[in-house]
Write a protein that holds these residues in place. Structure first.
Motif, PDB file in Angstrom:
ATOM      1  N   ARG A  37       0.829  -1.210   0.000  1.00 51.38           N
ATOM      2  CA  ARG A  37       0.000   0.000   0.000  1.00 51.38           C
ATOM      3  C   ARG A  37       0.865   1.261   0.000  1.00 51.38           C
ATOM      4  O   ARG A  37       1.000   1.964   1.009  1.00 51.38           O
ATOM      5  CB  ARG A  37      -0.966   0.017   1.201  1.00 51.38           C
ATOM      6  CG  ARG A  37      -1.795  -1.229   1.394  1.00 51.38           C
ATOM      7  CD  ARG A  37      -2.464  -1.696   0.114  1.00 51.38           C
ATOM      8  NE  ARG A  37      -3.364  -0.723  -0.459  1.00 51.38           N
ATOM      9  CZ  ARG A  37      -3.419  -0.447  -1.790  1.00 51.38           C
ATOM     10  NH1 ARG A  37      -2.644  -1.074  -2.645  1.00 51.38           N
ATOM     11  NH2 ARG A  37      -4.264   0.443  -2.224  1.00 51.38           N
ATOM     12  N   THR A  38       1.465   1.517  -1.140  1.00 49.33           N
ATOM     13  CA  THR A  38       2.415   2.605  -1.276  1.00 49.33           C
ATOM     14  C   THR A  38       1.938   3.587  -2.336  1.00 49.33           C
ATOM     15  O   THR A  38       1.880   3.250  -3.524  1.00 49.33           O
ATOM     16  CB  THR A  38       3.801   2.035  -1.664  1.00 49.33           C
ATOM     17  OG1 THR A  38       4.125   0.997  -0.736  1.00 49.33           O
ATOM     18  CG2 THR A  38       4.870   3.112  -1.640  1.00 49.33           C
ATOM     19  N   PRO A  91       1.608   7.456   7.599  1.00 48.04           N
ATOM     20  CA  PRO A  91       1.405   6.556   6.457  1.00 48.04           C
ATOM     21  C   PRO A  91       2.312   5.330   6.595  1.00 48.04           C
ATOM     22  O   PRO A  91       3.330   5.389   7.292  1.00 48.04           O
ATOM     23  CB  PRO A  91       1.842   7.412   5.271  1.00 48.04           C
ATOM     24  CG  PRO A  91       2.836   8.367   5.837  1.00 48.04           C
ATOM     25  CD  PRO A  91       2.412   8.640   7.256  1.00 48.04           C
ATOM     26  N   PRO A  92       1.973   4.230   5.929  1.00 48.81           N
ATOM     27  CA  PRO A  92       2.847   3.048   6.002  1.00 48.81           C
ATOM     28  C   PRO A  92       4.234   3.381   5.450  1.00 48.81           C
ATOM     29  O   PRO A  92       4.358   4.174   4.523  1.00 48.81           O
ATOM     30  CB  PRO A  92       2.151   2.007   5.123  1.00 48.81           C
ATOM     31  CG  PRO A  92       1.042   2.691   4.444  1.00 48.81           C
ATOM     32  CD  PRO A  92       0.830   4.028   5.050  1.00 48.81           C
ATOM     33  N   ASP A  93       5.253   2.763   6.019  1.00 46.15           N
ATOM     34  CA  ASP A  93       6.626   3.153   5.678  1.00 46.15           C
ATOM     35  C   ASP A  93       7.355   2.124   4.819  1.00 46.15           C
ATOM     36  O   ASP A  93       8.216   2.485   4.014  1.00 46.15           O
ATOM     37  CB  ASP A  93       7.418   3.366   6.979  1.00 46.15           C
ATOM     38  CG  ASP A  93       8.862   3.743   6.704  1.00 46.15           C
ATOM     39  OD1 ASP A  93       9.081   4.867   6.223  1.00 46.15           O
ATOM     40  OD2 ASP A  93       9.758   2.915   6.941  1.00 46.15           O
ATOM     41  N   GLY A 139       6.821   0.021   2.204  1.00 46.14           N
ATOM     42  CA  GLY A 139       6.813   0.134   0.745  1.00 46.14           C
ATOM     43  C   GLY A 139       7.486   1.419   0.288  1.00 46.14           C
ATOM     44  O   GLY A 139       8.262   1.432  -0.676  1.00 46.14           O
ATOM     45  N   ALA A 140       7.193   2.505   0.994  1.00 43.71           N
ATOM     46  CA  ALA A 140       7.788   3.800   0.631  1.00 43.71           C
ATOM     47  C   ALA A 140       9.305   3.749   0.773  1.00 43.71           C
ATOM     48  O   ALA A 140      10.047   4.299  -0.037  1.00 43.71           O
ATOM     49  CB  ALA A 140       7.200   4.896   1.519  1.00 43.71           C
ATOM     50  N   ARG A 141       9.770   3.054   1.793  1.00 41.96           N
ATOM     51  CA  ARG A 141      11.219   2.949   2.025  1.00 41.96           C
ATOM     52  C   ARG A 141      11.867   2.107   0.913  1.00 41.96           C
ATOM     53  O   ARG A 141      12.973   2.399   0.453  1.00 41.96           O
ATOM     54  CB  ARG A 141      11.473   2.327   3.407  1.00 41.96           C
ATOM     55  CG  ARG A 141      12.847   2.566   3.958  1.00 41.96           C
ATOM     56  CD  ARG A 141      12.902   2.217   5.442  1.00 41.96           C
ATOM     57  NE  ARG A 141      12.215   3.216   6.258  1.00 41.96           N
ATOM     58  CZ  ARG A 141      12.785   4.341   6.704  1.00 41.96           C
ATOM     59  NH1 ARG A 141      14.054   4.608   6.451  1.00 41.96           N
ATOM     60  NH2 ARG A 141      12.099   5.201   7.424  1.00 41.96           N
ATOM     61  N   ILE A 142      11.175   1.073   0.490  1.00 39.81           N
ATOM     62  CA  ILE A 142      11.691   0.262  -0.629  1.00 39.81           C
ATOM     63  C   ILE A 142      11.837   1.144  -1.869  1.00 39.81           C
ATOM     64  O   ILE A 142      12.882   1.152  -2.530  1.00 39.81           O
ATOM     65  CB  ILE A 142      10.712  -0.911  -0.945  1.00 39.81           C
ATOM     66  CG1 ILE A 142      10.718  -1.930   0.187  1.00 39.81           C
ATOM     67  CG2 ILE A 142      11.062  -1.579  -2.272  1.00 39.81           C
ATOM     68  CD1 ILE A 142       9.581  -2.945   0.089  1.00 39.81           C
ATOM     69  N   VAL A 143      10.782   1.882  -2.167  1.00 39.06           N
ATOM     70  CA  VAL A 143      10.792   2.728  -3.369  1.00 39.06           C
ATOM     71  C   VAL A 143      11.879   3.801  -3.261  1.00 39.06           C
ATOM     72  O   VAL A 143      12.650   4.021  -4.200  1.00 39.06           O
ATOM     73  CB  VAL A 143       9.400   3.362  -3.594  1.00 39.06           C
ATOM     74  CG1 VAL A 143       9.445   4.426  -4.687  1.00 39.06           C
ATOM     75  CG2 VAL A 143       8.383   2.285  -3.942  1.00 39.06           C
ATOM     76  N   GLY A 144      11.960   4.436  -2.103  1.00 35.98           N
ATOM     77  CA  GLY A 144      12.975   5.473  -1.896  1.00 35.98           C
ATOM     78  C   GLY A 144      14.379   4.894  -2.050  1.00 35.98           C
ATOM     79  O   GLY A 144      15.268   5.513  -2.654  1.00 35.98           O
ATOM     80  N   THR A 145      14.586   3.682  -1.519  1.00 29.30           N
ATOM     81  CA  THR A 145      15.902   3.036  -1.615  1.00 29.30           C
ATOM     82  C   THR A 145      16.245   2.755  -3.079  1.00 29.30           C
ATOM     83  O   THR A 145      17.370   3.001  -3.526  1.00 29.30           O
ATOM     84  CB  THR A 145      15.899   1.712  -0.799  1.00 29.30           C
ATOM     85  OG1 THR A 145      15.541   2.010   0.548  1.00 29.30           O
ATOM     86  CG2 THR A 145      17.245   1.019  -0.827  1.00 29.30           C
ATOM     87  N   ILE A 146      15.289   2.256  -3.818  1.00 30.41           N
ATOM     88  CA  ILE A 146      15.549   1.921  -5.230  1.00 30.41           C
ATOM     89  C   ILE A 146      15.822   3.181  -6.048  1.00 30.41           C
ATOM     90  O   ILE A 146      16.788   3.250  -6.816  1.00 30.41           O
ATOM     91  CB  ILE A 146      14.342   1.150  -5.830  1.00 30.41           C
ATOM     92  CG1 ILE A 146      14.218  -0.228  -5.180  1.00 30.41           C
ATOM     93  CG2 ILE A 146      14.480   1.012  -7.351  1.00 30.41           C
ATOM     94  CD1 ILE A 146      12.956  -0.992  -5.558  1.00 30.41           C
ATOM     95  N   LEU A 147      14.982   4.173  -5.863  1.00 29.47           N
ATOM     96  CA  LEU A 147      15.084   5.348  -6.739  1.00 29.47           C
ATOM     97  C   LEU A 147      16.317   6.206  -6.449  1.00 29.47           C
ATOM     98  O   LEU A 147      16.749   6.980  -7.295  1.00 29.47           O
ATOM     99  CB  LEU A 147      13.810   6.198  -6.644  1.00 29.47           C
ATOM    100  CG  LEU A 147      12.543   5.579  -7.235  1.00 29.47           C
ATOM    101  CD1 LEU A 147      11.355   6.521  -7.078  1.00 29.47           C
ATOM    102  CD2 LEU A 147      12.732   5.211  -8.706  1.00 29.47           C
ATOM    103  N   THR A 148      16.898   6.066  -5.261  1.00 32.86           N
ATOM    104  CA  THR A 148      18.070   6.893  -4.940  1.00 32.86           C
ATOM    105  C   THR A 148      19.387   6.124  -5.089  1.00 32.86           C
ATOM    106  O   THR A 148      20.446   6.640  -4.750  1.00 32.86           O
ATOM    107  CB  THR A 148      17.976   7.445  -3.497  1.00 32.86           C
ATOM    108  OG1 THR A 148      17.764   6.336  -2.608  1.00 32.86           O
ATOM    109  CG2 THR A 148      16.835   8.442  -3.348  1.00 32.86           C
TER     110      THR A 148
END
Ligand code: LMR
Length: 393
Positions: free
Chosen positions: A250-251, A282-284, A286-295
Motif C-alpha cells: 500500500r504505497t 502513512p505506512p513506511d 513500501g515507501a522505504r523500498i521505493v525510496g531506496t531503489i530510486l536513490t
C-alpha cells in the motif's frame, strides 16, 4: 445500532477474484483484477525490491514513527520520477496508503478548499473512483471519453464536456494507461485539455497508477508533466502498486502543485493534517523500498530494466492477440487492442457475451468487458481469441 447497517454491494472487480478461485475448471483464465502476472501466472517480487528489502533489513535500526507526510527521500524521488524536474517551490506532498489513499486524500483536500466542489470524471472510469465519491457525497459529472465504435478517445465530445467545468471544480484525468479502456490521449490532446482548464480555472487531478506500463516511464508521465508546467494548481495521486509490484505494501503519494510558496506551505500542513485524521502516519515499508531503489543508481537501473521487460511482455501479448483475432475474424476490427496501452483494454462486448466467455470458456473479465492483458501468456492468447470469435463479439 449495528443492525441498522445495510448490505454493501460487492466491488465488481474484487468479486471476480473470489469467483475465479472457486472455479474448479482446468484451463480457466483470469483477466480480471489489475495485477501483473508473468507468463507462468506469477506476480513476482521484482529483483530490486528484494535487494532493497534486504538492505533495509540489514541497516534499519528502528521501527519508530516516521513523519506524518512520510519520508522526504521517498516523496522527493517520486516527484522526480513523475515530474522530471521538481518544482520544489510549488510542491506539497504526502505519502499515502496506496494510490487509492492518495485519491481519497486528494478529494478530501479539494472539499476542504472548496466545499461546493464538483468532480468531473471520464465515462467510463475506474469504478472505485465513483464509489469513493458517492460514499463521500461529492457531486460528480461524467465527461465523454470512450468512443464505443472506434474503441479510441472521443476527443471532440470530451473537450465539449470539459469546457463545462467551472473554476475550482476538479477534473479527474488518468495520467496514462486509462483504466478501464486502455485508450489514451496524445500529447497534443493533453495540450488542448490544458488550454481548456487554463481558461476555466478548473483544477486537474491526475490519477497515475500505471506509469511505466504504457510507453515507458518518461513517456507515460508526459501528459502529467505538461499539465504540471501549464496549470497553476494540480493534484497528482500516484501508486507504486503496479510499477514496483508492491501491491500489498500500500504505497502511494499525493502531490499537489500550488501557485506560490505560501499556498504550498498551507497545503503541506493540510496534507499532514489529513493523514493524521485518517490513519495518522502513512505506512513506511513500501515507501522505504521505493525510496531506496530510486536513490541508488544500480537498483534503479535494474528496476527500470525489469519494468521495461514487463511492459514489453504486455505489448507482445497485445500484438499477438490482435493478430490472432485478425486471422480468426477475417477483419481488422480488433486492431485497437494493439493500439491501446497499459494493462487493460475494453473489448466492447456486451455483459451477456462477457458472461458467455466465463460460462463456456472459463475466461474471467470485468462485466464492462475490460480485460487484463497481463493475465494472458502466449499459450492462452489463441484460446481467448477463439472464445471471443465464438461468442460473436
Ligand atoms: C483494478 O482496476 O483492477 C486495480 O486497480 C485493482 C483495484 O483495486 O481495483
Amino acid at each position: 445500532m449495528l443492525s441498522n447497517l445495510k448490505a454493501q454491494a460487492p466491488d465488481k472487480i474484487l468479486m471476480l477474484i473470489e469467483e475465479f478461485k472457486a472455479d474448479t475448471r482446468q484451463g480457466k483464465i483470469d483477466l480480471g483484477v489489475g495485477v501483473y502476472k508473468d507468463p507462468q501466472g506469477v506476480t513476482p517480487v521484482m529483483r530490486a525490491v528484494k535487494a532493497a528489502e534486504q538492505r533495509i533489513w540489514e541497516t534499519q535500526t528502528t521501527k519508530s514513527y516516521t513523519v506524518l507526510a512520510g519520508e522526504a527521500e521517498y516523496r522527493n524521488s517520486m516527484a522526480q520520477m513523475i515530474l522530471g524536474e521538481v518544482p520544489a517551490d510549488r510542491l506539497a506532498s504526502v505519502a499515502t496508503v496506496g494510490g487509492t489513499g492518495a485519491i481519497r486524500q486528494a478529494l478530501e483536500l479539494a472539499r476542504m478548499a472548496n466545499p461546493d466542489v464538483t468532480v468531473f470524471v471520464s465515462n467510463p472510469t475506474w469504478p472505485n473512483h465513483l464509489s469513493i465519491m458517492k460514499f463521500m457525497g461529492l457531486p460528480m459529472v461524467e465527461y465523454a471519453y470512450f468512443d464505443a465504435e472506434t474503441r479510441g478517445v472521443d476527443f471532440e465530445a470530451m473537450k465539449a464536456d470539459l469546457a463545462k467545468a467551472k473554476k475550482d471544480d476538479i477534473v479527474l484525468l488518468h495520467g496514462c494507461c486509462h483504466n478501464p479502456t486502455g485508450a489514451n490521449l496524445t500529447i497534443e490532446q493533453w495540450a488542448e485539455v490544458a488550454e481548456i482548464l487554463e481558461k476555466s480555472g478548473a483544477i486537474p487531478m491526475i490519477d497515475l497508477a500505471y506509469q511505466g506500463f504504457g510507453d515507458g516511464l518518461d513517456a507515460d508521465a508526459a501528459g502529467t508533466r505538461l499539465i504540471a508546467s501549464r496549470l497553476p494548481q494540480v493534484l497528482i495521486a500516484a501508486s507504486c502498486s503496479k510499477n514496483f509490484g508492491i501491491y500489498r505494501e500500500r504505497t502511494g503519494i499525493l502531490m499537489v502543485l500550488t501557485n506560490d510558496t505560501t499556498t504550498r506551505d498551507m497545503t503541506q500542513g493540510s496534507l499532514a493534517f489529513l493523514n493524521r485524521q485518517t490513519y495518522s502516519f502513512p505506512p513506511d515499508h513500501g515507501a522505504r523500498i521505493v525510496g531506496t531503489i530510486l536513490t541508488d543508481n544500480d537498483l534503479r537501473a535494474d528496476w527500470a530494466a525489469e519494468l521495461e521487460d514487463v511492459r514489453n511482455t504486455m505489448l507482445g501479448l497485445r500484438t499477438q492477440l490482435a493478430s490472432e483475432l485478425r486471422q480468426l475474424s477475417g477483419s481488422d476490427r480488433f486492431d485497437f487492442i494493439e493500439h491501446h496501452r497499459g494493462m487493460f483494454s475494453r473489448l466492447g462486448a456486451t455483459p451477456a457475451q462477457v458472461e458467455t466467455l466465463k460460462r463456456d470458456a472459463g475466461i474471467y473479465m470485468v462485466g464492462d468487458s475490460r480485460l487484463n492483458i497481463a493475465g494472458l501468456n502466449s499459450d492462452t492468447v489463441p484460446v481467448l481469441a477463439r472464445a471471443i470469435v465464438e461468442a460473436g463479439i
